[in-house]
Design a protein around this motif. Structure first.
Motif, mmCIF file in Angstrom:
data_model
loop_
_atom_site.group_PDB
_atom_site.id
_atom_site.type_symbol
_atom_site.label_atom_id
_atom_site.label_comp_id
_atom_site.label_asym_id
_atom_site.label_seq_id
_atom_site.Cartn_x
_atom_site.Cartn_y
_atom_site.Cartn_z
ATOM 1 N N TYR A 69 0.829 -1.198 0.000
ATOM 2 C CA TYR A 69 0.000 0.000 0.000
ATOM 3 C C TYR A 69 0.871 1.258 0.000
ATOM 4 N N ASP A 70 0.279 2.371 -0.431
ATOM 5 C CA ASP A 70 0.992 3.640 -0.497
ATOM 6 C C ASP A 70 0.240 4.711 0.292
ATOM 7 N N CYS A 71 -0.068 4.417 1.565
ATOM 8 C CA CYS A 71 -0.814 5.334 2.432
ATOM 9 C C CYS A 71 0.025 6.582 2.703
ATOM 10 N N ALA A 72 -0.545 7.750 2.475
ATOM 11 C CA ALA A 72 0.202 9.009 2.544
ATOM 12 C C ALA A 72 0.834 9.244 3.909
ATOM 13 N N TYR A 73 0.183 8.815 4.984
ATOM 14 C CA TYR A 73 0.608 9.123 6.350
ATOM 15 C C TYR A 73 1.570 8.090 6.935
ATOM 16 N N CYS A 74 1.891 7.025 6.208
ATOM 17 C CA CYS A 74 2.637 5.898 6.789
ATOM 18 C C CYS A 74 4.099 5.924 6.376
ATOM 19 N N ILE A 75 4.985 5.734 7.322
ATOM 20 C CA ILE A 75 6.417 5.699 7.045
ATOM 21 C C ILE A 75 6.791 4.490 6.197
ATOM 22 N N ASN A 76 5.977 3.416 6.287
ATOM 23 C CA ASN A 76 6.303 2.170 5.579
ATOM 24 C C ASN A 76 5.652 2.075 4.199
ATOM 25 N N ARG A 77 5.090 3.170 3.689
ATOM 26 C CA ARG A 77 4.437 3.149 2.378
ATOM 27 C C ARG A 77 5.413 2.665 1.314
ATOM 28 N N ILE A 78 4.871 2.030 0.277
ATOM 29 C CA ILE A 78 5.702 1.381 -0.735
ATOM 30 C C ILE A 78 6.627 2.355 -1.454
#
Length: 421
Positions: A69-78
């Motif tokens: 996933y590429d969630c805007a708020y997440c440090i682990n986004r792809i």
């Protein structure tokens, strides 16, 4: 410890630190030469609290920080270029057992990025819990993060091994979730929540008939919402929390002040620091909903959709409703005592029990744990002064109870205000 495992531990413990559903202390106080203790556990060890108030240590770790996933708020986004790592099931199981044997931890908090698909990731999480329970006979605390979109079968299996399951809601409204995380939707979160609810209900019925039936997620479930990444008001957030608490298995809703880890994404607000005061006020309001019999509309409404950042929600409600005060502590019912600022659940119960034998006065209230600095303006008893909220007025009481910095702001707003001290 194997050097490769240690490197993975460093990476995955760092990636797990933004999940607040494991209640850490929130302070940073490292040990110094000649001292003892450390509030920041090394390599993913965090502090949480048991039901009886005991502080326990948990290994807070991710199975992997790779994510599709590429969630805007997440440090682990792809799309982020960060160090990545993945534990094998056996590595994580052995790591947990070794930490436990060395008395570093008393339990495990396990989450994961989503790799391949939700079911593939959830199956690996379940295998970790299964091997700890069945192969190693580990009886410590296990908290598993259920993956949104995981199948009912896997969620049911997880509930047989984990003490608590949780699914993060992340963004309170569907519209804003879709804007920041287009691959996700609320349905994928609410379905696993429903599976957990059904599993607990069915297990409760099984245990009535069969005393030795295995327990299903005995510590219930929790969830987490990010505060400040989107434009929802406190009223929006608390309405969602209230509806979640209507589920008998929902034990905690956690509020995480938005941390600007992806400053390049223009969909996100540019915050210099997380909204920690707002986060704290939401926790206080949440407590009032759960234990003090308040309703959301009493704390926030259409005219004031956000909580007051300068004073706690209970005091704010009392100042807006002076008609309910002062309360006579020797005659008021338990429900009304709970609404007095400075009187908590424990002290309200003690007051109700004690006044059957003798009249309660100022000295007794202090011994019962009542915060008299606040309560004295909202109660009456034969030893208290007569300057209550009616004599001083709501603004007068507010000014007296504000911290020094808040008092200066009040003075700037209302220079001509005067009252009898």
């Amino acid at each position: 410890m194997d050097e490769k495992v240690l490197e993975k531990l460093k990476v995955l413990a760092e990636s797990a630190k933004y999940d607040v559903s494991c209640a850490s202390s929130g302070t940073v106080r490292r040990n110094t030469k000649g001292g003892i203790g450390n509030t920041v556990g090394g390599y993913g060890i965090c502090h949480s609290f048991s039901e009886d108030g005991r502080c326990i240590s948990l290994l807070k770790i991710m199975l992997t920080n790779y994510c599709i996933y590429d969630c805007a708020y997440c440090i682990n986004r792809i799309s982020n270029d960060i160090p990545r790592a993945t534990f094998s099931v056996s590595e994580l199981v052995e790591l947990t057992i070794e930490f436990y044997r060395r008395n570093y931890i008393e339990g495990l908090f396990l989450s994961s990025g989503v790799v391949r698909n939700p079911d593939y990731t959830m199956e690996r999480l379940v295998r970790v819990a299964h091997d700890l329970r069945v192969v190693h006979r580990f009886n410590g605390y296990i908290h598993l993060k259920s993956i949104p979109g995981a199948s009912e079968e896997l969620v049911r299996q997880a509930g047989l091994y984990a003490d608590r399951l949780s699914v993060n809601l992340e963004i309170p409204t569907e519209e804003n979730l879709k804007r920041l995380a287009p691959e996700k939707d609320h349905q994928s979160v609410y379905l696993p929540m429903r599976y957990i609810q059904q599993g607990v209900d069915e297990n409760r019925e099984d245990r009535r008939r069969f005393r030795r039936a295995p327990r299903f997620a005995p510590a219930g479930q929790s969830t987490q919402m990010i505060v400040g990444a989107t434009a929802e008001t406190d009223r929006d957030i608390l309405n969602v929390s209230s509806s979640l608490y209507a589920r008998s298995t929902m034990k905690r809703v956690y509020y995480s002040g938005y941390v600007a880890v992806n400053t390049y994404d223009k969909r996100l607000p540019m915050l210099k620091q997380p909204p920690l005061v707002r986060e704290n006020r939401l926790y206080q309001a949440d407590w009032l909903l759960r234990f003090y019999q308040f309703k959301v509309e009493e704390l926030v409404d259409s005219q004031t959709p956000d909580l007051d950042l300068e004073i706690d929600p209970k005091l704010s409600w009392a100042l807006r409703h002076p008609e309910f005060f002062p309360v006579n502590v020797n005659t008021a019912d338990y429900e009304m005592l709970l609404r007095v600022p400075g009187i908590g659940v424990k002290s309200a119960r003690i007051i109700v029990a004690s006044r059957r034998f003798s009249r309660v006065g100022f000295y007794e209230l202090k011994k019962m744990g009542v915060v008299m600095k606040k309560a004295r303006f909202f109660i009456t008893c034969h030893e208290l002064p007569e300057h209550t909220i009616h004599e001083l007025g709501p603004m007068g009481v507010r000014k007296l109870l504000l911290p020094a910095s808040g008092r200066k702001k009040e003075d700037d707003r209302q220079l001509s205000f005067d009252f009898e001290p």
